[in-house]
Design a protein around this motif. Sequence first.
Motif, mmCIF file in Angstrom:
data_model
loop_
_atom_site.group_PDB
_atom_site.id
_atom_site.type_symbol
_atom_site.label_atom_id
_atom_site.label_comp_id
_atom_site.label_asym_id
_atom_site.label_seq_id
_atom_site.Cartn_x
_atom_site.Cartn_y
_atom_site.Cartn_z
ATOM 1 N N UNK A 157 -1.531 5.707 -14.500
ATOM 2 C CA UNK A 157 -0.470 5.842 -13.178
ATOM 3 C C UNK A 157 -0.331 3.914 -12.911
ATOM 4 N N UNK A 158 0.190 3.270 -12.466
ATOM 5 C CA UNK A 158 1.536 2.031 -12.182
ATOM 6 C C UNK A 158 2.028 2.118 -11.135
ATOM 7 N N UNK A 159 1.936 1.082 -10.657
ATOM 8 C CA UNK A 159 2.409 0.348 -9.050
ATOM 9 C C UNK A 159 2.865 -1.095 -9.091
ATOM 10 N N UNK A 160 4.533 -0.669 -8.805
ATOM 11 C CA UNK A 160 4.540 -2.473 -8.902
ATOM 12 C C UNK A 160 4.191 -3.692 -7.767
ATOM 13 N N UNK A 161 3.900 -4.743 -8.938
ATOM 14 C CA UNK A 161 3.201 -5.738 -8.603
ATOM 15 C C UNK A 161 3.935 -6.876 -9.453
ATOM 16 N N UNK A 162 5.341 -7.237 -8.400
ATOM 17 C CA UNK A 162 5.601 -8.813 -8.494
ATOM 18 C C UNK A 162 6.197 -9.127 -9.548
ATOM 19 N N UNK A 163 7.149 -7.684 -9.462
ATOM 20 C CA UNK A 163 8.499 -7.761 -10.608
ATOM 21 C C UNK A 163 7.327 -7.041 -12.401
ATOM 22 N N UNK A 164 6.390 -6.069 -12.594
ATOM 23 C CA UNK A 164 6.118 -5.624 -13.160
ATOM 24 C C UNK A 164 4.911 -4.110 -13.289
ATOM 25 N N UNK A 165 4.980 -3.878 -13.571
ATOM 26 C CA UNK A 165 4.111 -2.410 -13.911
ATOM 27 C C UNK A 165 1.944 -2.963 -14.066
ATOM 28 N N UNK A 166 1.742 -2.513 -13.032
ATOM 29 C CA UNK A 166 0.330 -3.176 -13.478
ATOM 30 C C UNK A 166 0.005 -1.751 -13.268
ATOM 31 N N UNK A 167 -1.371 -1.369 -14.344
ATOM 32 C CA UNK A 167 -1.638 0.424 -14.141
ATOM 33 C C UNK A 167 -2.987 -0.183 -13.241
ATOM 34 N N UNK A 168 -3.087 0.869 -12.042
ATOM 35 C CA UNK A 168 -4.702 1.062 -11.221
ATOM 36 C C UNK A 168 -4.516 2.476 -11.613
ATOM 37 N N UNK A 169 -4.058 3.555 -12.409
ATOM 38 C CA UNK A 169 -5.176 4.632 -12.447
ATOM 39 C C UNK A 169 -5.312 5.231 -13.909
ATOM 40 N N UNK A 170 -6.540 5.727 -13.985
ATOM 41 C CA UNK A 170 -5.950 6.170 -15.167
ATOM 42 C C UNK A 170 -6.677 7.705 -15.413
ATOM 43 N N UNK A 171 -6.198 9.006 -15.049
ATOM 44 C CA UNK A 171 -7.050 10.021 -14.740
ATOM 45 C C UNK A 171 -6.533 10.481 -16.490
ATOM 46 N N UNK A 172 -8.271 11.366 -16.325
ATOM 47 C CA UNK A 172 -8.514 11.494 -17.749
ATOM 48 C C UNK A 172 -8.424 13.547 -18.102
ATOM 49 N N UNK A 173 -8.656 14.356 -18.930
ATOM 50 C CA UNK A 173 -8.050 15.393 -19.168
ATOM 51 C C UNK A 173 -9.600 16.046 -18.358
ATOM 52 N N UNK A 174 -10.083 17.243 -17.766
ATOM 53 C CA UNK A 174 -11.308 17.626 -17.580
ATOM 54 C C UNK A 174 -12.333 16.611 -15.926
ATOM 55 N N UNK A 175 -10.957 16.481 -15.891
ATOM 56 C CA UNK A 175 -11.337 15.465 -14.416
ATOM 57 C C UNK A 175 -10.176 15.756 -13.602
ATOM 58 N N UNK A 176 -10.687 16.462 -12.209
ATOM 59 C CA UNK A 176 -9.733 15.581 -11.105
ATOM 60 C C UNK A 176 -9.604 14.294 -10.537
#
Length: 102
Positions: free
Chosen positions: A64-83
């Motif tokens: 999951x990435x959000x737009x900051x200052x014109x570029x995407x920054x990864x904010x969350x990584x959801x892994x298989x097997x975990x909600x």
Amino acid sequence: MVTDAGATAEDTVSVDADAVQLVVELVSPGNKTMDRKFKPLLYAEAVIPQFWRLEYDPAPRLIVSELYAGRYVETTTALAGATTRIHAPFPVDIDPAGLTSL
């Protein structure tokens, strides 16, 4: 993709970029560079606030990435097997293990 309410009221085929709140890319083996590098640049240029990338190899994971200052920054990584709880652009609980490739 997720759009503003009413974005497809007049045209159900295309949506103006300014109405798009989230784009999700499913990374395919033959298109990894496009999905990981080139498409995010285009979405950022279009000022789409959220970009999610679903990877399948070696196991399903959602970046999951959000737009900051014109570029995407990864904010969350959801892994298989975990909600994982994702808060924007809407709250959702997701486990990538439940998402399968076509």
